[in-house]
Write an enzyme that holds these catalytic residues in place. Structure first.
Site, short mmCIF file in Angstrom:
data_model
loop_
_atom_site.label_atom_id
_atom_site.label_comp_id
_atom_site.label_asym_id
_atom_site.label_seq_id
_atom_site.Cartn_x
_atom_site.Cartn_y
_atom_site.Cartn_z
N ILE A 220 -7.09 -3.00 1.38
CA ILE A 220 -8.56 -3.02 1.45
C ILE A 220 -8.87 -1.40 1.30
O ILE A 220 -10.02 -1.32 0.89
CB ILE A 220 -8.67 -3.67 2.20
CG1 ILE A 220 -8.56 -3.22 3.96
CG2 ILE A 220 -8.74 -4.89 2.98
CD1 ILE A 220 -9.50 -3.18 5.15
N ASP A 221 -7.67 -0.01 1.33
CA ASP A 221 -8.44 0.88 1.47
C ASP A 221 -8.96 1.91 0.55
O ASP A 221 -9.20 2.71 0.56
CB ASP A 221 -8.07 1.47 2.29
CG ASP A 221 -6.85 1.26 4.19
OD1 ASP A 221 -8.65 1.08 4.45
OD2 ASP A 221 -6.38 1.34 4.34
N GLY B 83 -10.60 2.03 7.77
CA GLY B 83 -10.15 3.02 6.66
C GLY B 83 -10.12 4.34 7.71
O GLY B 83 -10.56 4.94 8.36
N HIS B 84 -8.66 4.66 8.53
CA HIS B 84 -8.40 5.87 9.27
C HIS B 84 -7.85 6.51 8.75
O HIS B 84 -7.94 8.03 9.15
CB HIS B 84 -7.24 5.02 10.59
CG HIS B 84 -5.66 5.33 9.95
ND1 HIS B 84 -5.87 3.59 9.12
CD2 HIS B 84 -4.92 5.60 9.70
CE1 HIS B 84 -4.48 4.09 8.97
NE2 HIS B 84 -3.85 4.79 9.43
N GLY C 182 1.06 -1.02 -0.14
CA GLY C 182 0.08 0.47 -0.07
C GLY C 182 1.11 1.61 -0.23
O GLY C 182 2.02 1.07 -0.38
N ASN C 183 0.63 2.12 0.65
CA ASN C 183 1.07 3.23 0.01
C ASN C 183 2.38 3.49 0.62
O ASN C 183 3.54 4.30 0.55
CB ASN C 183 0.14 4.40 1.20
CG ASN C 183 -1.28 4.66 -0.21
OD1 ASN C 183 -0.92 4.81 -0.80
ND2 ASN C 183 -2.48 4.39 0.79
N GLY C 184 2.21 3.19 2.10
CA GLY C 184 4.09 3.42 2.96
C GLY C 184 5.16 2.35 2.06
O GLY C 184 5.65 2.91 2.18
N GLU D 104 -13.16 4.10 10.86
CA GLU D 104 -12.21 4.70 11.76
C GLU D 104 -11.87 5.57 12.01
O GLU D 104 -11.42 6.04 13.55
CB GLU D 104 -11.10 3.33 11.16
CG GLU D 104 -10.36 2.64 12.57
CD GLU D 104 -9.70 1.75 11.62
OE1 GLU D 104 -9.67 1.59 10.20
OE2 GLU D 104 -8.79 1.47 11.95
#
Ligand code: F6P
Length: 359
Positions: free
Chosen positions: A135-136, A179-180, A111-113, A231
């Site tokens: 999943i986000d 989803g924070h 994912g992003n990081g 979240e």
């Protein structure tokens, strides 16, 4: 042609990691006469600490429907990648392992990081390609990240189940969806379950608006309400806090979900209501990928193999307007794809009476 390829799965897991690796590996084994694939254990850690396994074609068989990752995963935050800890230089160590194995390419499923770290390794001279996992669905530059649809399906089933019990007992439920920082799963699962209140990190809510919507539902004879709440849902007041103060507020929750705070506020405003909260949690990342994720991640894997065979490195496999292709890692690194508060899905939902707590 001969090729030596490393693969790793990094960050929070999701459905279809195995299906993606299978698509990539099967294409390489099928198209390249002499190919060796090395699987790094637990993400970047495996690359750092030379913890890897030489894969065989049979390792990639029978895994299209398996959740999790056959390689294991771990979180190695990007901000710590260049920090030397106990004399250990992580970037140097990763380059050393890559060179020692004489890899031609490294495929990062992240994912992003993790994709930020992949771009950093590309800048360090390694031949890296990325595959968009989470999943986000918040990876910038792609319409889709594998795992998203399976997570929506699970959240939808869960909220459906909450609906029946909410209805029987005439209760108000606040359900936390993962989803924070972004609310894509909450938006989709909220719409799919007919929730009339959907709270997202991108659209700060006013608790009075939420309470008024519940009252309005009660007046119209709907004596139950289910709220789909991300979240990272945030109130209008909290949205005005500095980053530091907001972080301190989150820390003071001691790991308790935002739905507890929202549930309490609703209970105070509506003393006669029976308010309950529920957290779906990590089940959203677990179990088998659904049919869509199996098929799209296979296409992603094939495209990843194509990039490697064409020696087209420093790129991320993406889906855009239904077509699988790729973009430079540079174009995605460090950026997030948010729900657009003024975008069509939100505007359309508002047209039919859904509130996001903002107005
Ligand atoms: O990035 C995927 C995700 O599931 C987020 O939706 C969630 O906020 C986070 O990971 C949870 O992380 P952890 O696995 O560290 O509990």
């Amino acid at each position: 042609m001969s090729l030596k390829v490393g693969i790793l799965t990094s960050g929070g897991d999701c459905q279809a990691l195995n299906a993606t690796m299978r698509g990539l590996a099967k294409t390489l084994y099928n198209q390249v006469k002499d190919v060796e694939i090395y699987g790094f254990i637990d993400g970047y850690k495996g690359l750092m600490y030379e913890n890897y396994k030489k894969m065989k074609p049979k390792d990639f068989s029978g895994i299209i429907n398996q959740g999790g990752t056959i390689l294991g995963s771990s979180r190695c935050p990007f901000k710590k990648m260049r920090v030397i800890e106990d004399g250990f230089d992580k970037v140097k160590a990763m380059k050393k392992t890559y060179k020692k194995l004489e890899l031609d390419a490294l495929a990062v499923l992240g994912g992003n990081g993790s994709l930020k770290s992949a771009y950093m390794l590309a800048q360090e001279g390694l031949n890296v390609i990325g595959l968009p996992k989470t999943i986000d669905n918040d990876t910038y530059g792609t319409d889709y990240t594998f795992g998203f649809q399976s997570a929506i399906d699970i959240a939808t089933r869960y909220i459906d189940e909450i609906h029946t019990t909410a209805q029987s007992h005439h209760r108000v439920f606040v359900v936390e969806v993962m989803g924070h920082r972004v609310g894509h799963i909450t938006l989709q699962a909220g719409l799919a379950t007919g929730c009339e209140i959907i709270l997202l990190p991108e659209i700060p809510y006013d608790i009075n608006v939420v309470v008024n919507k519940i009252k309005q539902r009660q007046k119209s004879g709907k004596n139950f309400t289910v709220i789909a709440c991300a979240e990272g849902a945030i109130s209008k007041e909290d949205a005005t806090l500095s980053k530091k103060k907001y972080k301190a507020k989150i820390a003071a929750r001691n790991g308790q979900s935002v739905v507890v705070e929202i549930g309490k506020a609703i209970q105070e405003a509506l003393p006669d209501a029976e308010v309950r909260t529920s957290v779906i949690g990590h089940a959203q990342r677990g179990g088998s990928p659904d049919a869509y994720d199996r098929s799209i991640s296979t296409r992603f894997g094939i495209e990843g193999a194509r990039l490697i065979m064409n020696r087209s490195y420093g790129r991320l496999v993406v889906l855009r307007q239904g077509e699988v292709g790729s973009i430079p890692l540079e174009d995605t690194a460090g950026k997030l794809k948010y729900v657009d508060p003024a975008g069509r899905p939100v505007r359309n939902a508002k047209l039919m009476g859904v509130t996001f707590g903002d107005e």
